[in-house]
Structure formats: C-alpha cells, structure tokens
Design an enzyme around this catalytic site. Structure first.
Site, short mmCIF file in Angstrom:
data_model
loop_
_atom_site.label_atom_id
_atom_site.label_comp_id
_atom_site.label_asym_id
_atom_site.label_seq_id
_atom_site.Cartn_x
_atom_site.Cartn_y
_atom_site.Cartn_z
N SER A 169 52.50 -68.94 38.68
CA SER A 169 53.08 -68.56 37.39
C SER A 169 54.60 -68.55 37.38
O SER A 169 55.21 -68.73 36.33
CB SER A 169 52.57 -67.18 36.98
OG SER A 169 52.97 -66.19 37.91
N HIS A 197 46.68 -69.12 35.01
CA HIS A 197 47.62 -70.03 34.36
C HIS A 197 47.11 -71.47 34.40
O HIS A 197 47.90 -72.42 34.48
CB HIS A 197 49.01 -69.91 35.00
CG HIS A 197 49.67 -68.60 34.73
ND1 HIS A 197 50.38 -68.35 33.58
CD2 HIS A 197 49.68 -67.44 35.43
CE1 HIS A 197 50.82 -67.11 33.59
NE2 HIS A 197 50.41 -66.53 34.71
N LYS A 228 45.10 -64.82 28.35
CA LYS A 228 46.14 -65.84 28.18
C LYS A 228 45.63 -66.92 27.23
O LYS A 228 45.63 -66.73 26.02
CB LYS A 228 46.59 -66.36 29.55
CG LYS A 228 47.32 -65.30 30.37
CD LYS A 228 47.82 -65.82 31.69
CE LYS A 228 48.74 -64.84 32.39
NZ LYS A 228 48.13 -63.52 32.69
#
Length: 382
Positions: A169, A197, A228
C-alpha cells in the site's frame, strides 16, 4: 511529533465519499485523490440501495458475536459469494481485515511452525505474526534470494507459511507471486497473501494479484477487505481451504469475540461483488486512468514509486515538504495527504495519490497541473 513535522491531522468531510468532496467549513468541489475507493462503489446508487434494504430487513446490528446469536442468512450468503469470487472453498467474515490478520496466525501456527514475512508487510500482518508463537523470519522486500535462504533455514520446522501483501500500500508495488509460489512449492511451504489493495481491480476479472499473475491455484490463503474497492464501508475476510475456515471459526479470537458485521455493511459488500461478477468493465477501467497519471507525472519530472498500480506514491523524501505540498494542493482544490514516518521509513516521505475508476481524465489532468505548480514553488521540481 509536531517538531519532527510528522503530526497527522484529520480533515473533516461533509459529503459522501467520492471523486469530488465537500469539506466541513467550506471547500466544495474538492477532487479527492487519496481514498481507497478504487472502483467508486462507496457512493454507487445500487450499493447504497442494497445497504438500505438490508438495514430495513435485518436491523441495525446483531448485538452479539457470531456463535451466540449474531449470524444471519446474509452473513452466510456473503461468505459463500466471497469464496466463489476468489474460487476458494470457504470464507469467514471479520469486522476488518486488521482483525482477519490478527486472527489467522495465532490460530494456524504453533511453536513447531515458521512464518516468513516480507519486511514491508502491512502493520496488521506484523501485529498478527507477533501474536503467534511460531518461529519468525523476515525477508528483504520482494527479495527472492533472501526468501529462499530463509526457507532453507526454516526446513527444520513442521510447517512453513510465507506471508506477503499482494500489492504493497505504501509503494504501489506488486509481490512477485510466481516466484514466491515456485519457492513455496520447492520448499514445501504454504502461501498467504493480503489482498486489500488488489481485490476488485487487479487481474482480468478483479480477483487480485493471484489472478493477475496466474497463480490462483498456488496461493493457499487470502485475507482481504470489504472496506476499500468492495463498497468502502468496513469488514474483512479470510478465504481458503474449508478445514482452515472451520478452524478459524473455532479458534480465531477476533472472530469469536467481536460483534458480527452490521447488515447494512453486508448489503453493501454483497452488491459490490454482484456488480464485479456481472461485468469486469469497472475493474478494467482502472488501467488507462492509472497509466495517464503515472506517465504525465513522470514527464513533469516527479518520481512515482511502484508500477501499474493505482497507488501512485509521489516520492519527496522530506516529511515537512510532503506536508506543506499537500496543504498547497488542497488550496488548489486537490485532496491529497503527505505520508511520513512512522507510516513510511524515515527519509522516504511522499504524497500518495490513489486513482479511482470514477476519476475523469479532466480530474487527473488537473491533479498533475497542481502538482507541477506546487512542486516548482517548493523546489521539488526544477
């Protein structure tokens, strides 16, 4: 902390998350370039509608942990959907991926085992490993020679688990999973990846780094987040072999001692997965936008870390410079944040820009123009 220039303040948003924000106290029309809202689903009308429907049907929350009276049909449905999305046998939900990482190593590994961790793994992986009694090895970041040396050293242990972020990240780089899986096969180890991610947008169908690199059948365990790309609310999960998931339901402390996910959050994530499995168009829209930003910033003279990932760290080095530039960017209508120690190593301060599928080309070009102006003003560019 203030004296070192690493004090972290919080800006207050007075609108929903999205490519354009309104800040408390004014500041309308701000372009947001620092959320993990990779697919723009946190304000997608169908995702919001699914949350409202789940809230009305199943209530605000369960007031309980899962094994007492906190499991609803929507929890089981979402776990099945996650497993199907990742093409794994089963899945288990957590309040966050931080909890998933805190719960897996202690439950799985004994003092007879070994865990081998990339030195730049996320803090939640590091904390999870600290909680277990396994023998701990740390290999240099994405250094396969060092990993192989550590695997040779760890042959004396009963079980070996290689743990790595799929996409890191802070730097936007992607773990060399093909090589990791080859070494794991050679030295009889299991592979664990944190896909926070990557889930939703890396790989042809957004299934993550293992799909991107063609090793879906060689990665044993995946931990990831619902907070996310998959709706942006909260929640995390582990997916993998059914016996492992069964074990986690019995032994994983964050699962056993935390309230179950609120129905609205489950509704959001479930609809986000539906949208992804219906079409890969949203996931595929990321590549061109990411390339546009990276190429234009590089042409302007900036150093952008990582490769082909929507996390685009603009490397500046100095913590104070990163902080001052981020403030000046906000004055130009661009919301970005400076990252400095202890979030990143000393001397590697940066402004981390994150591209979203819902950014327009005009948004991206405005961001590059603002960076160029601010960079020249503060001496980050010639």
């Amino acid at each position: 902390i203030r004296g070192a220039g690493t004090w972290k303040s919080e800006r207050v948003i007075a609108s929903r998350q999205g490519p354009h924000l309104r800040l408390a106290g004014g500041g309308a029309g701000i372009i947001n370039f620092c959320a993990n809202n990779y697919l723009g689903l946190s304000s997608h009308p169908e995702v919001i509608r699914a949350a409202v429907e789940a809230l009305e049907k199943f209530g605000a929350g369960l007031s309980s942990v899962r094994f007492i009276c906190g499991t609803q049909s929507i929890h089981k449905d979402l776990e099945e959907k996650i497993a199907r999305f990742h093409q794994r046998e089963d899945a288990i939900l957590y309040a966050s991926c931080f909890d998933a990482n805190a719960g897996i190593f202690e439950a799985l590994l004994t003092p007879e085992d070994a865990v081998l961790s990339d030195e730049l793994n996320h803090a939640s992986i590091i904390d999870g490993i600290r909680l277990c009694k396994a023998n701990k090895y740390r290999y240099k970041h994405m250094d396969m020679q060092d990993l192989e040396a550590k695997l040779k050293e760890a042959q004396k242990h009963r079980l070996r688990l290689v743990a790595t972020d799929g996409a890191f990240s802070m730097d936007g780089d992607i773990a060399p999973l093909r090589e990791i899986c080859q070494l794991a096969q050679k030295y009889d180890a299991l592979v664990f990846i944190d896909e926070c991610h990557a889930t939703g947008f890396l790989g042809p169908n957004g299934r993550g780094t293992d799909e991107l690199l063609g090793v879906m059948d060689k990665v044993t365990i995946i931990n990831s987040t619902l907070g996310k790309a998959l709706g942006g609310a909260a929640g995390g999960y582990t997916t993998g072999p059914k016996p492992l998931i069964d074990l986690l339901r019995q032994r994983s402390r964050p699962y056993l001692f935390s309230n179950s996910l609120p129905p609205a959050v489950v509704g959001c994530a479930s609809k986000a997965l539906d949208l992804l499995m219906e079409s890969n168009a949203i996931a595929q829209s990321m590549a061109a936008k990411t390339q546009r930003f990276r190429s234009k910033m590089t042409a302007a003279g900036f150093t952008i870390s990582g490769k082909d990932h929507p996390i685009c760290p603009v490397m500046l080095g100095d913590a104070r410079l990163a902080s001052v530039m981020a403030e000046d960017m906000l004055n130009r209508g661009i919301y970005v944040i400076g990252f400095s120690y202890p979030v990143v190593p000393k001397g590697k301060a940066r402004i981390r820009v994150q591209i979203s599928a819902v950014h327009s080309d005009e948004d991206i070009d405005r961001c590059v123009e603002a960076f160029t102006e601010v960079g020249q003003k503060h001496g980050a560019l010639p």
